[in-house]
Design an enzyme around this catalytic site. Structure first.
Site, PDB file in Angstrom:
ATOM      1  N   TRP A 101       0.822  -1.217   0.000  1.00 39.48           N
ATOM      2  CA  TRP A 101       0.000   0.000   0.000  1.00 39.48           C
ATOM      3  C   TRP A 101       0.848   1.256   0.000  1.00 39.48           C
ATOM      4  CZ3 TRP A 101      -4.399  -0.376  -2.081  1.00 39.48           C
ATOM      5  CH2 TRP A 101      -5.153  -1.532  -1.932  1.00 39.48           C
ATOM      6  N   ASP A 176      -2.003   6.195   6.483  1.00 41.11           N
ATOM      7  CA  ASP A 176      -3.072   5.414   5.859  1.00 41.11           C
ATOM      8  C   ASP A 176      -3.442   4.347   6.882  1.00 41.11           C
ATOM      9  OD1 ASP A 176      -4.635   3.576   4.529  1.00 41.11           O
ATOM     10  OD2 ASP A 176      -3.275   3.312   2.818  1.00 41.11           O
ATOM     11  N   LYS A 200     -12.851  -2.029   5.693  1.00 36.64           N
ATOM     12  CA  LYS A 200     -12.095  -2.997   6.482  1.00 36.64           C
ATOM     13  C   LYS A 200     -12.670  -3.097   7.887  1.00 36.64           C
ATOM     14  CE  LYS A 200      -9.466  -2.983   2.854  1.00 36.64           C
ATOM     15  NZ  LYS A 200      -8.256  -2.212   2.610  1.00 36.64           N
TER      16      LYS A 200
HETATM   17  C1  LIG Z   1      -7.760  -1.615   1.279  1.00 38.37           C
HETATM   18  C2  LIG Z   1      -6.699  -0.590   1.439  1.00 38.37           C
HETATM   19  C3  LIG Z   1      -6.587   0.502   0.567  1.00 38.37           C
HETATM   20  C4  LIG Z   1      -7.415   0.623  -0.703  1.00 38.37           C
HETATM   21  O1  LIG Z   1      -8.614   1.116  -0.520  1.00 38.37           O
HETATM   22  P1  LIG Z   1      -9.620   1.277  -1.770  1.00 38.37           P
HETATM   23  O2  LIG Z   1     -10.868   1.615  -1.032  1.00 38.37           O
HETATM   24  O3  LIG Z   1      -9.669   0.004  -2.519  1.00 38.37           O
HETATM   25  O4  LIG Z   1      -9.127   2.396  -2.585  1.00 38.37           O
HETATM   26  C5  LIG Z   1      -5.614   1.431   0.818  1.00 38.37           C
HETATM   27  N1  LIG Z   1      -4.768   1.300   1.852  1.00 38.37           N
HETATM   28  C6  LIG Z   1      -4.836   0.261   2.694  1.00 38.37           C
HETATM   29  C7  LIG Z   1      -3.872   0.161   3.825  1.00 38.37           C
HETATM   30  C8  LIG Z   1      -5.799  -0.721   2.513  1.00 38.37           C
HETATM   31  O5  LIG Z   1      -5.870  -1.776   3.352  1.00 38.37           O
END
Ligand SMILES: *Cc1c(COP(=O)(O)O)cnc(C)c1O
Length: 369
Positions: A101, A176, A200
């Site tokens: 990521w 993030d 998530k």
């Molecule tokens: C799932 C995830 C994303 C991506 O998110 P999208 O909604 O598919 O754009 C970004 N960063 C992390 C750490 C993730 O687990």
């Protein structure tokens, strides 16, 4: 209702109580005669849902008053562009690359920042470690430093956020936190901006959470779309454009579920954190004690949320997954870039679900040992 245990990395399990409440209110929210999906976002019914969700999240995550909570769209990947559009000031930005990521994030930032400095990377260890902050090569005057505080695919997690001031940098820290938001407390004194997709740990896909310190607003690049300018979004209480109303509603129900959780004296996120520690320990201990399973992540970097593991005999992968499905243990297949298995054990996964997985793993190992 006896539902299977769902180990999906995302979109992921949502607490059954939340789904049941959403189902029971689907056709008629609180006697309004309307479902939430059918309401004007500017009507008093939805405004009350929005305000409650904002207030509950602020309480849950102990978000200080000088931070704005924004409910946006586009997911984590869109934030990879929206953050540099708002914060880079077309200057230098620092990245610490610790997995898939953060790798994606730094690539996207190159479109908007004049320079992307990789302050540290754990690629040499195949992303099974986290580089110690004291070793980071921070640039002078960076607009911000980005980390992914929980790498969902690689299974690493920062258990302490870096103190950039102590490292001699004035750059705001961007995290993030998509895949561990609300699983543990956040030290906001070290954070400038946090973002995460909801799918998530908070609710359905389509809602993106941004928590941003007020002084970082108002510096967007001219090319930044208005709907993605944090200041515009903040000034309009996330209603510059139609917000993802259903996502905000279900996330709001999840916030209330979280606020109700108790572990001894603890409640809310503190209770979740204690439960999450116990869940992760149970699974890591089972993996480490076995001859068949292995997790390659360094002990101090292991994620409490996403636990990738491998079978030393990979020819048994399909049998493992089929047996798991039969037991009601769903979506354990690892990410295609890593292979093997991955158990995502977010807030909605009870300890009993992890225990069921561990019991199955032991039995599967013994069957042909
Ligand atoms: C799932 C995830 C994303 C991506 O998110 P999208 O909604 O598919 O754009 C970004 N960063 C992390 C750490 C993730 O687990």
């Amino acid at each position: 209702m006896n539902r299977p245990y769902n180990f999906s990395a995302g979109p992921a399990a949502i607490p059954a109580e939340v789904l049941q409440q959403a189902a029971s209110e689907m056709l008629d929210w609180h006697g309004s005669g309307m479902g939430v999906m059918e309401m004007s976002h500017r009507g008093k019914e939805f405004l009350s849902i929005y305000q409650q969700a904002e207030a509950d999240l602020r309480t849950l995550l102990a978000v200080p008053a000088n931070f704005k909570i924004l409910f946006m769209q586009g997911g984590g990947l869109a934030e990879n562009a929206i953050v540099p559009l708002n914060l880079s000031r077309a200057g230098t930005v620092d990245f610490v690359v610790t997995g898939s990521w953060s790798q994606k994030s730094q690539k996207e930032a190159r479109k908007y920042a004049s320079e992307v400095n990789i302050a540290a990377s754990s690629q040499d260890s195949d992303f099974t470690t986290l580089p110690a902050p004291a070793t980071w090569n921070l640039s002078r005057g960076a607009s911000y430093l980005h980390i992914c505080s929980n790498e969902t695919i690689n299974g690493t997690e920062f258990h302490e956020l870096p103190d950039l001031k102590a490292l001699g940098s004035d750059a705001p820290l961007v995290i993030d936190f998509s895949s561990h938001v609300a699983s543990r407390s956040v030290d906001w004194s070290r954070v400038g901006l946090a973002f995460g997709g909801a799918q998530k740990n908070l609710g359905p896909a389509g809602l993106t959470l941004v928590v941003v310190r007020e002084d970082l607003l108002g510096h967007a690049l001219p090319a930044c779309p208005s709907a993605f300018d944090y200041k515009t979004v903040a000034d309009n209480e996330s209603m510059y454009n139609t917000p993802p109303t259903w996502g905000i509603y279900v996330a709001g129900l999840t916030f209330q579920w979280l606020l109700r959780q108790r572990e001894g004296e603890l409640s809310g996120v503190a209770a979740m954190e204690q439960r999450n520690i116990a869940k992760a320990e149970l699974l890591y201990n089972a993996i480490d004690a076995s001859q068949l399973y292995v997790n390659k992540v360094a002990a101090n970097a292991r994620s409490r949320m996403n636990i990738p593991f491998f079978l030393r005999d990979e020819s048994r992968n399909e049998a493992f997954l089929a047996g798991a499905r039969e037991r009601g243990l769903l979506q354990l297949k690892g990410h295609k870039s890593v292979g093997g298995m991955r158990a995502s054990i977010y807030n909605a996964m009870p300890l009993a679900g992890v225990q069921a997985l561990v019991d199955y793993m032991r039995e599967f190992e013994q069957k042909r040992a």
